[in-house]
Structures are given as structure tokens and as C-alpha cells.
Design an enzyme around this catalytic site. Structure first.
Site, PDB file in Angstrom:
ATOM      1  N   GLU A  12      -4.880  -7.832  -6.359  1.00  0.00           N
ATOM      2  CA  GLU A  12      -4.945  -6.371  -6.286  1.00  0.00           C
ATOM      3  C   GLU A  12      -5.285  -5.789  -7.667  1.00  0.00           C
ATOM      4  O   GLU A  12      -4.761  -6.226  -8.697  1.00  0.00           O
ATOM      5  CB  GLU A  12      -3.578  -5.847  -5.831  1.00  0.00           C
ATOM      6  CG  GLU A  12      -3.468  -4.342  -5.692  1.00  0.00           C
ATOM      7  CD  GLU A  12      -2.108  -3.902  -5.155  1.00  0.00           C
ATOM      8  OE1 GLU A  12      -1.943  -2.707  -4.894  1.00  0.00           O
ATOM      9  OE2 GLU A  12      -1.211  -4.765  -4.991  1.00  0.00           O
TER      10      GLU A  12
ATOM     11  N   LYS B 273      -6.375   0.710   0.561  1.00  0.00           N
ATOM     12  CA  LYS B 273      -4.966   0.428   0.883  1.00  0.00           C
ATOM     13  C   LYS B 273      -4.357   1.591   1.665  1.00  0.00           C
ATOM     14  O   LYS B 273      -4.412   2.749   1.229  1.00  0.00           O
ATOM     15  CB  LYS B 273      -4.200   0.173  -0.407  1.00  0.00           C
ATOM     16  CG  LYS B 273      -2.777  -0.337  -0.221  1.00  0.00           C
ATOM     17  CD  LYS B 273      -2.171  -0.708  -1.574  1.00  0.00           C
ATOM     18  CE  LYS B 273      -0.801  -1.348  -1.427  1.00  0.00           C
ATOM     19  NZ  LYS B 273      -0.239  -1.752  -2.745  1.00  0.00           N
TER      20      LYS B 273
ATOM     21  N   CYS C  94      -1.625  -6.076  -0.415  1.00  0.00           N
ATOM     22  CA  CYS C  94      -0.231  -6.151  -0.833  1.00  0.00           C
ATOM     23  C   CYS C  94       0.756  -5.571   0.183  1.00  0.00           C
ATOM     24  O   CYS C  94       1.023  -6.185   1.208  1.00  0.00           O
ATOM     25  CB  CYS C  94      -0.074  -5.490  -2.204  1.00  0.00           C
ATOM     26  SG  CYS C  94       1.470  -5.911  -3.060  1.00  0.00           S
TER      27      CYS C  94
END
Length: 265
Positions: A44, A113, A147
Site C-alpha cells: 500500500e 480503497k 489493506c
């Protein structure tokens, strides 16, 4: 169909130095390709570093910016697909994004994200709103998230129902949340009958301590490849034949009763 050899780059790179991180990505791609990998996954926000605070506004680039063109050139130079995290600018908004480019340098998919973790991310980023993005790499249907997204069961189940075979998860997992890498990710792979490539940062960075433990988790719930705590490149195979057999034997998706779950939303 042959297995897709997948390399996970466990590294935090150089904080705030995009050129240095592209060089690290290039070197990792060369090593991965030499080991027969067809896909490399970096963590990330790999291109900039995670703990960059207000520098996010300065370092964020458009999805087709100069760093994207250099990453595409790296993919072509070494003949493998590459997924990596970066801060994406789109007008006034900045997204915590991940990009997957093919071995020919073409953009396969860009993902923003959807679940932002903690005050740092919520202060600096806009959440994405597309939960499932997919592409084909070496005949394998690949999905992408980042994540914290993988910690939501609904997110991974959506990928399973959409037919994702290999879920790529660039991540920045911090101490003391080791349980996510050690237990949650393999369980997600098992309960959804897919592979998960979980590529983490490592070591101290600003106020954060990243724990490593990157893994390629298989549909049997085991880590087919596992990194330690330091800088490392680990490689494992996402095997479509093993996945087919596992899905035949495991009835989770077939035995679902969606009508009972309407109350969840």
C-alpha cells in the site's frame, strides 16, 4: 492452465522518494521475473511511503501520471504484471489507490480503497465507491483491494461471488494487528475459496510500526508462501487446478441462503 507464479514485495521503500521507490520496484521485478513470476505485488502507498502526512497533497499523481508510465515501463522491461499502491489525485480529491498493469504495460485496473483506516487516512483521503474490480492475468481472474478492505467479510465475499480467483491486497498492516496477517487473511481465503496475495510494508515509519508477514494464502486456508518481519521478496503459485478441486470439495458458496441475510444491509 498453468499456475500463476506470484511474487510479493515486502518493503517500505524510501519515505517520500518516488524515484527511489520506482528503482526498488524495478529491482524487485527483475528478481521476480528471474524466478519465473508472472505477477509482482507491492505494498500500500508503495510509491510514496505511508507516513507522509501533508506531503500526500504534493506527491499524489493522476492515475495516468509520470509514475504510472514508469511502472508500466518496468512491467514491459521484465515481462510481468505489477500491482502497487500510490496516492491518486483526481481533481481536488486524493484517493488511496492501487494500480495493476499488465506485462505489456497496459492498465488492467485501478482501484480506490473503500474502507479508510483511522484518523490519518480519513483526514487525507476520499473513500472509493467501487468494491469489486477485476482483470485477467495469465488466465487467472484477479481482483484488487487495499489493506483494511480485506478485514470486512462482505468485501471478500463480493469478490468470491464475482468469480475472483486471486485477490491482490497491497497493505500497510501495523503492530499490534498481526492477527490479520496470521489468521484473518488465510481464513478469508478459505471461507471464500480463492487465493489472497497480501503484500505488507515492514519496519518503523513515522508513528507507525509495520509488521511484515506478507503471505500468499490458498483456498485451503494455509499460507502457500510467507514472509518474515524484514525486507523480503517471497514467491508462491496461484494454481487454478488446486482452486478448482478445492471449490468442488468446499460447499460454502453453493450452500449459501441469501434470502436469510437481507437484514445485514
Amino acid at each position: 492452465m498453468p499456475p500463476l507464479r506470484t511474487a510479493l514485495l515486502q518493503s517500505s521503500g524510501q519515505l517520500g522518494d518516488v524515484a527511489a521507490n520506482l528503482k526498488i520496484l524495478d529491482e524487485a521485478a527483475a528478481r521476480a521475473a528471474a524466478g519465473g513470476a508472472g505477477l509482482l505485488v507491492a505494498p500500500e502507498l508503495f510509491l510514496t511511503g505511508y507516513a507522509i502526512g501533508a506531503d500526500i497533497a504534493r506527491l499524489a499523481e493522476p492515475a495516468e501520471g509520470p509514475s504510472a508510465r514508469e511502472a508500466a515501463a518496468i512491467a514491459v522491461r521484465h515481462g510481468l504484471a505489477i500491482a502497487y499502491g500510490y496516492p491518486e489525485r483526481d481533481g481536488e480529491a486524493v484517493y488511496n489507490s492501487a494500480r495493476l498493469v499488465g506485462a505489456d504495460g497496459t492498465l488492467l485496473v485501478n482501484y480506490r480503497k473503500t474502507h479508510l483506516y483511522g484518523g490519518f487516512e480519513q483526514d487525507w483521503f476520499t473513500p472509493g465507491d467501487q468494491p469489486v474490480v477485476q482483470a485477467e492475468v495469465g488466465g487467472v481472474r484477479v481482483g484488487l483491494m487495499i489493506c483494511y478492505d480485506v478485514e470486512f467479510p462482505e468485501n471478500v465475499r463480493a469478490h468470491a461471488l464475482a468469480g475472483t480467483d486471486l485477490l491482490l491486497v497491497p497493505t500497510a498492516l501495523m503492530h499490534p494487528a498481526e492477527i490479520v496477517a496470521e489468521a484473518v487473511v488465510p481464513v478469508r481465503a478459505f471461507e471464500n475459496q480463492l487465493y489472497i496475495a497480501y503484500a505488507n510494508r515492514t519496519g518503523p515509519e513515522g508513528d507507525f510500526e509495520f509488521v511484515g508477514l506478507s503471505a500468499l494464502a490458498g483456498p485451503d486456508g494455509t499460507a502457500r508462501a510467507r514472509a518474515g518481519r524484514g525486507e523480503e521478496l517471497v514467491t508462491g503459485d496461484a494454481d487454478p487446478e488446486l482452486l478448482r478441486r478445492s471449490r468442488d470439495e468446499n460447499p460454502y458458496l453453493r450452500d449459501r441462503r441469501p434470502a436469510l441475510y437481507a437484514g445485514l444491509v
